[in-house]
Design a protein around this motif. Sequence first.
Motif, short mmCIF file in Angstrom:
data_model
loop_
_atom_site.label_atom_id
_atom_site.label_comp_id
_atom_site.label_asym_id
_atom_site.label_seq_id
_atom_site.Cartn_x
_atom_site.Cartn_y
_atom_site.Cartn_z
N PRO A 248 -60.95 -53.80 -9.47
CA PRO A 248 -60.47 -53.66 -8.08
C PRO A 248 -59.02 -54.03 -7.86
CG PRO A 248 -62.66 -54.64 -8.11
CD PRO A 248 -62.20 -54.57 -9.54
N ASP A 249 -58.50 -55.01 -8.63
CA ASP A 249 -57.12 -55.44 -8.41
C ASP A 249 -56.11 -54.63 -9.23
OD1 ASP A 249 -57.97 -56.40 -10.82
OD2 ASP A 249 -57.26 -58.46 -10.52
N MET A 250 -56.57 -53.55 -9.85
CA MET A 250 -55.67 -52.64 -10.57
C MET A 250 -55.37 -51.43 -9.71
SD MET A 250 -57.42 -52.66 -14.37
CE MET A 250 -57.34 -54.10 -15.44
N ALA A 251 -54.11 -51.04 -9.65
CA ALA A 251 -53.71 -49.90 -8.83
C ALA A 251 -53.38 -48.70 -9.71
CB ALA A 251 -52.50 -50.26 -7.97
N VAL A 252 -54.03 -47.58 -9.45
CA VAL A 252 -53.73 -46.33 -10.15
C VAL A 252 -52.73 -45.55 -9.31
CG1 VAL A 252 -54.63 -44.17 -11.06
CG2 VAL A 252 -55.99 -46.27 -11.24
N VAL A 253 -51.59 -45.22 -9.91
CA VAL A 253 -50.53 -44.49 -9.21
C VAL A 253 -50.41 -43.12 -9.85
CG1 VAL A 253 -48.10 -44.47 -8.55
CG2 VAL A 253 -49.33 -46.65 -8.70
N GLU A 254 -50.62 -42.09 -9.06
CA GLU A 254 -50.56 -40.72 -9.56
C GLU A 254 -49.28 -40.04 -9.09
OE1 GLU A 254 -54.26 -38.37 -9.55
OE2 GLU A 254 -55.16 -40.06 -8.47
N ARG A 255 -48.58 -39.46 -10.04
CA ARG A 255 -47.41 -38.66 -9.73
C ARG A 255 -47.58 -37.29 -10.39
NH1 ARG A 255 -45.27 -43.83 -11.17
NH2 ARG A 255 -44.50 -44.96 -9.32
N PRO A 256 -46.77 -36.30 -10.01
CA PRO A 256 -46.97 -34.94 -10.55
C PRO A 256 -47.04 -34.87 -12.07
CG PRO A 256 -45.41 -34.89 -8.74
CD PRO A 256 -45.69 -36.33 -9.01
N SER A 257 -46.24 -35.67 -12.76
CA SER A 257 -46.18 -35.54 -14.21
C SER A 257 -46.65 -36.78 -14.96
CB SER A 257 -44.75 -35.20 -14.64
OG SER A 257 -43.86 -36.24 -14.22
N GLU A 258 -47.13 -37.79 -14.25
CA GLU A 258 -47.56 -39.00 -14.94
C GLU A 258 -48.64 -39.73 -14.16
OE1 GLU A 258 -44.31 -41.65 -15.45
OE2 GLU A 258 -44.12 -42.11 -13.32
N LEU A 259 -49.32 -40.60 -14.88
CA LEU A 259 -50.39 -41.41 -14.33
C LEU A 259 -50.13 -42.85 -14.76
CD1 LEU A 259 -53.25 -41.26 -12.91
CD2 LEU A 259 -54.20 -41.15 -15.21
#
Length: 310
Positions: A248-259
């Motif tokens: 839960p305390d981990m944030a997934v950040v999605e961008r067009p060319s990377e994760l």
Amino acid sequence: MKKSERLTQELLYLQGKTTFHLADLMETFAISKRTAVRDVQSLEELGLPLVVEAGRYGGYQILKNQLTPLYFDNNERYTLFFALQLLQKLSDSPFDRSYQGLRRKLLQSFYQGDTDWLEKMETAVSFQGVPQLTSAPILSALFSAIVQEQVIQFTYQRYQKTNKTVQPYQLDFRAGYWYCLAFDCQKQAFRRYRCDAMQGLAPTEKTGYTLQQLAEKQLQQQVLTQTLGYHIRFDLSAKERLWQEKYPDMAVVERPSELCLEGHIADNELDFLADFLLQFGPTIKEIEPLALKQAYTEKVRRMLQPFTTD
């Protein structure tokens, strides 16, 4: 309007009233006297506690201090059975009620034994995932202690046997196991315990914190201890697994060319995070900070060591 929908609307209309007359239903719902009489009979069968008031101007009295059942439309019924399909995956739950018992009661309440409808519902939806791997029979007691803001004591036997005095704060289920986040009274810090390793749970006479106070303490602990920021870049193919396995305390950040996976940890949690990252293998493209990268690289080296030759 279908009869089931009209009965639901009539129940909502009667909510909070102490008396009513047939004329009230006839006028409000544009129905005949004969239909109104039948509706009143159906409402009684559904559990609405009524007493007929005699006399020229008599009507119906709704009894007080009675539990009036809840009523649901079809979409709400579907939602309940949809949730029950999830509950079926757990051998234990915090509410100490079996799937079969809830299934039977809801079916009787909604459709008086319409098993054909239920079979269609249960075959229409299937949840695939990791089932509960071990039994945790103390979930109900833990849930009660959280709600009542109690301090409890128990024996914790995972890697070694220890006695704990804590105030439980939150239950969560992931990867086949139930966990309890609790405030350790001796260490004055939050710790996470696997529920199947908790034995002999008993309440104490200690005064607990309110849940709001525990939330504030958890935030303070995060600010004080989780000082090391991390940033891990993944190949886009890791997206599904990352969302499934992250804490839960981990944030997934999605961008067009990377994760990316981002967050903060304490210095002594480097090994834990490095272990977590091992499951992602070559989908990892970049690890920051250097200390985490070194911890991860060392674990990979040790894993490969038995396969290397001189």
